[in-house]
Design an enzyme around this catalytic site. Structure first.
Site, PDB file in Angstrom:
ATOM      1  N   SER A 168       0.835  -1.208   0.000  1.00 26.62           N
ATOM      2  CA  SER A 168       0.000   0.000   0.000  1.00 26.62           C
ATOM      3  C   SER A 168       0.861   1.246   0.000  1.00 26.62           C
ATOM      4  CB  SER A 168      -0.867  -0.034   1.261  1.00 26.62           C
ATOM      5  OG  SER A 168      -1.486   1.203   1.481  1.00 26.62           O
ATOM      6  N   TYR A 222      -2.258  -1.392  10.930  1.00 30.29           N
ATOM      7  CA  TYR A 222      -2.506  -1.900   9.570  1.00 30.29           C
ATOM      8  C   TYR A 222      -1.321  -1.558   8.658  1.00 30.29           C
ATOM      9  CZ  TYR A 222      -3.945  -1.984   4.731  1.00 30.29           C
ATOM     10  OH  TYR A 222      -3.957  -2.209   3.377  1.00 30.29           O
ATOM     11  N   LYS A 232       1.755  -3.963   6.603  1.00 34.89           N
ATOM     12  CA  LYS A 232       2.204  -3.926   5.200  1.00 34.89           C
ATOM     13  C   LYS A 232       3.728  -3.803   5.140  1.00 34.89           C
ATOM     14  CE  LYS A 232      -1.665  -4.580   3.367  1.00 34.89           C
ATOM     15  NZ  LYS A 232      -1.920  -5.895   2.786  1.00 34.89           N
TER      16      LYS A 232
END
Ligand code: NAD
Ligand code: WQD
Length: 339
Positions: free
Chosen positions: A125, A150, A154
């Site tokens: 991302s 979150y 990644k």
């Protein structure tokens, strides 16, 4: 070639399955349906004419995942979408995110190593860039400390793949998505947010259809031309097509390094108000919105430098903002007709 698509009944996964099938790949999906529904398989088949193979299980389970890979050791490559993705929820419940997003990847890599499956495409991302000092963000723009668990998953997943590739026979393409929006032109598949959406596009379409009273525009006092924040919105079908190219690159053995990183965006920064205007233009619906305070944790502006991905992958996002908002609206209308 048989491609394993984890999270293949989800939003980006389902669009990628359709593009893989169009190129003649056989697809096997693994998904635990924690954030998607089984009818997506029939809707994929309505588009492609072929229902993909499907196994429902949780990739955080090492025993089941290992058994799956043993049974399907003829898989040529893995595209790993399966993850939790709600930034706010990850702040509330970090362990849920570290458990799901990290263990899934570890189990998958273990299964790949044990069965001599070499190639993995990973969903990363643009969140790894945070607010870059220089724009557009390039693949070598320094990764910043993640603002959410979150985002941290990644970053850690990128490192897990990179570290593994140093000693095991693993090759990876890490794709850093900017802001995927829109839906397939048939409106058979699209984004299905559970509960109240956080992201802009589903919030816009749900407001327009009457599920939400109004959209809150988070801040109009940023240092941007119209004061609202800027992102690089990319049509999900363009994004899906890049995954097919990445798989072909890996399985064709034309990667320059064991792990390669590519930005997937259009290269155009667009403001919240520009997205709203496009939506009003393509849907013919006047959107009810109010300007509110800035949202905590939001960055001001980010967009991708796509030069490397365009050149190396021979891929370029082609669809316009109007195609994104038009297809998102068509999808929301199709959802309303289903009920
Ligand atoms: P999604 O929630 O629609 O799809 C993810 C799928 O994975 C769901 O179908 C869910 O049921 C499944 N899943 C989750 N955990 C699982 C597990 N442990 N075992 C088996 N299945 C599991 O999400 P999406 O928008 O399609 O995102 C796909 C990937 O792309 C994710 O890794 C996400 O973090 C990443 N990503 C998404 C965006 C975005 O804006 N949508 C942006 C950047 C990166
Ligand atoms: C876009 C813009 C909001 C909702 C998130 C994740 C990121 C990545 C992509 C996965 C911002 C504004 C939004 C609303 C608004 N996901 N907005 N009113 O925040 O860029 O990124 O999705 O990796 O990790 O953080 O996307 O769609 O939430 O917001 O004004 O109701 O729309 O402030 O400027 P974001 P978004």
């Amino acid at each position: 070639m048989k491609i394993l698509v984890t999270g293949g009944t989800g939003y980006i996964g389902s669009h990628t399955v359709v593009e893989l099938q169009a190129k003649g790949f056989e697809v096997i999906i693994v998904d635990n349906l924690s954030n998607s529904t089984i009818d997506v398989l029939d809707n994929i088949a309505k588009i492609s004419g072929k229902k993909p193979l499907f196994e429902k299980f949780d990739l955080t389970d090492p025993v089941i995942t290992s058994a799956f890979f043993k049974l399907h050791s003829d898989i040529s490559a893995v595209i790993h979408f399966a993850a939790f993705k709600a930034v706010g929820e990850s702040v509330e419940n970090p362990l849920k995110y570290y458990h799901n997003n990290l263990l899934s990847l570890v189990n998958i890599l273990q299964g790949m190593v044990e069965n001599n499956i070499r190639d993995i495409v990973f969903s990363s991302s643009c969140t790894v860039y945070g607010q870059p000092e220089q724009l557009p963000a390039r693949e070598d723009t320094p990764v910043q400390k993640a603002v959410s668990p979150y985002g941290n998953t990644k970053q850690i997943c990128e490192e897990i793949i990179t570290d593994t590739s140093l000693t095991a026979n693993i090759r990876g393409v890490l794709l850093r998505y900017f802001n995927p929006i829109g839906a397939h032109e048939t409106a058979f598949i699209g984004e299905l947010p559970l509960g109240v959406p956080n992201c802009l596009m589903p919030y816009i379409t749900q407001t327009a259809i009457g599920k939400r009273p109004f959209l809150r525009v988070w801040g109009d006092d940023y240092e941007t031309p119209d004061g609202t924040a800027i992102r690089d919105y990319i049509h999900v079908v363009d994004l899906a097509k890049a995954h097919v190219v990445a798989v072909e690159r890996l399985t064709g053995g034309i990667c320059r390094q064991n792990v390669e990183i590519f930005n997937l965006g259009t290269g155009n920064g667009l403001s919240v108000l520009e997205v709203i205007k496009s939506f009003e233009r393509t849907s013919g619906v006047k959107l009810n919105y109010e300007i509110k305070e800035r949202r905590a944790g939001d960055i001001v502006k980010v967009w991708a430098d796509t030069e490397f991905a365009n050149r190396e992958l021979g891929w370029k996002a082609e669809k316009s903002l109007d195609e994104m908002t038009e297809s998102a609206w068509k999808w929301e209308l199709a959802l309303a007709n289903r009920k």
